[in-house]
Design an enzyme around this catalytic site. Structure first.
Site, short mmCIF file in Angstrom:
data_model
loop_
_atom_site.label_atom_id
_atom_site.label_comp_id
_atom_site.label_asym_id
_atom_site.label_seq_id
_atom_site.Cartn_x
_atom_site.Cartn_y
_atom_site.Cartn_z
N ASP A 111 0.86 -1.18 0.00
CA ASP A 111 0.00 0.00 0.00
C ASP A 111 0.89 1.23 0.00
OD1 ASP A 111 -2.46 -1.35 0.10
OD2 ASP A 111 -2.37 -1.54 2.27
N ASP A 126 -7.06 -1.19 -4.62
CA ASP A 126 -8.10 -0.75 -3.68
C ASP A 126 -8.99 0.32 -4.31
OD1 ASP A 126 -6.96 -2.46 -1.79
OD2 ASP A 126 -5.75 -0.85 -0.90
#
Length: 154
Positions: A111, A126
């Site tokens: 991330d 995402d």
């Protein structure tokens, strides 16, 4: 065809951006992009959204495979037809595959995207999943509205 092309594009952009982050940033490193609105911060998530279920990431990879299977099944049955539903399905499948690949290959998801001042950290997959959910809801609402109006929406 749109579904497959979009799925592939999402996976390629997601994996390419994660490769760049893993190759050019140390874990925890912060890079300003458009501060204070957007910055990159390298984070390795071994769990799910909001860092929940840490250490159980591989189970979410298997869940993603099931989700993609369900999407393909409903596309074949015709329940996910039309441009909006193709876009929704492509974003959902591409995002699910992108994060599943990370979980299966690395045991964790990279991330790096942070919006604002700490609203959570995410990646391209995402964002695609979120866009897919929004488009799925829009597509279902449009289909319902058209059916009530006796119009065909495809």
């Amino acid at each position: 065809m749109l579904f497959y092309i979009l799925t592939l594009i999402v996976v390629l952009i997601d994996q390419g951006s994660k490769w760049w982050v893993r190759d050019h940033m140390s874990v925890g490193e912060h890079r300003s992009v458009f501060d204070p609105y957007l910055h990159f911060e390298h984070y390795q998530n071994t769990g799910a959204a909001f860092s929940s279920f840490q250490g159980y990431g591989k189970w979410f990879a298997y869940l993603a495979i099931v989700v993609v299977g369900v999407i393909v099944y409903y596309r074949i049955k015709g329940a996910l037809s039309g441009i909006v539903m193709d876009l929704a399905a492509g974003f959902l499948a591409g995002g699910a595959i992108g994060n599943a690949l990370d979980r299966l290959i690395y045991g964790k998801v990279t991330d790096f995207i942070v919006w604002g001042s700490g609203s959570g950290i995410m990646n391209v997959a995402d964002i695609a999943i979120n866009a897919g959910v929004v488009l799925l809801v829009v597509g279902m609402l449009l289909r319902s509205w058209c059916e009530r109006r006796s119009y065909s929406f495809k």
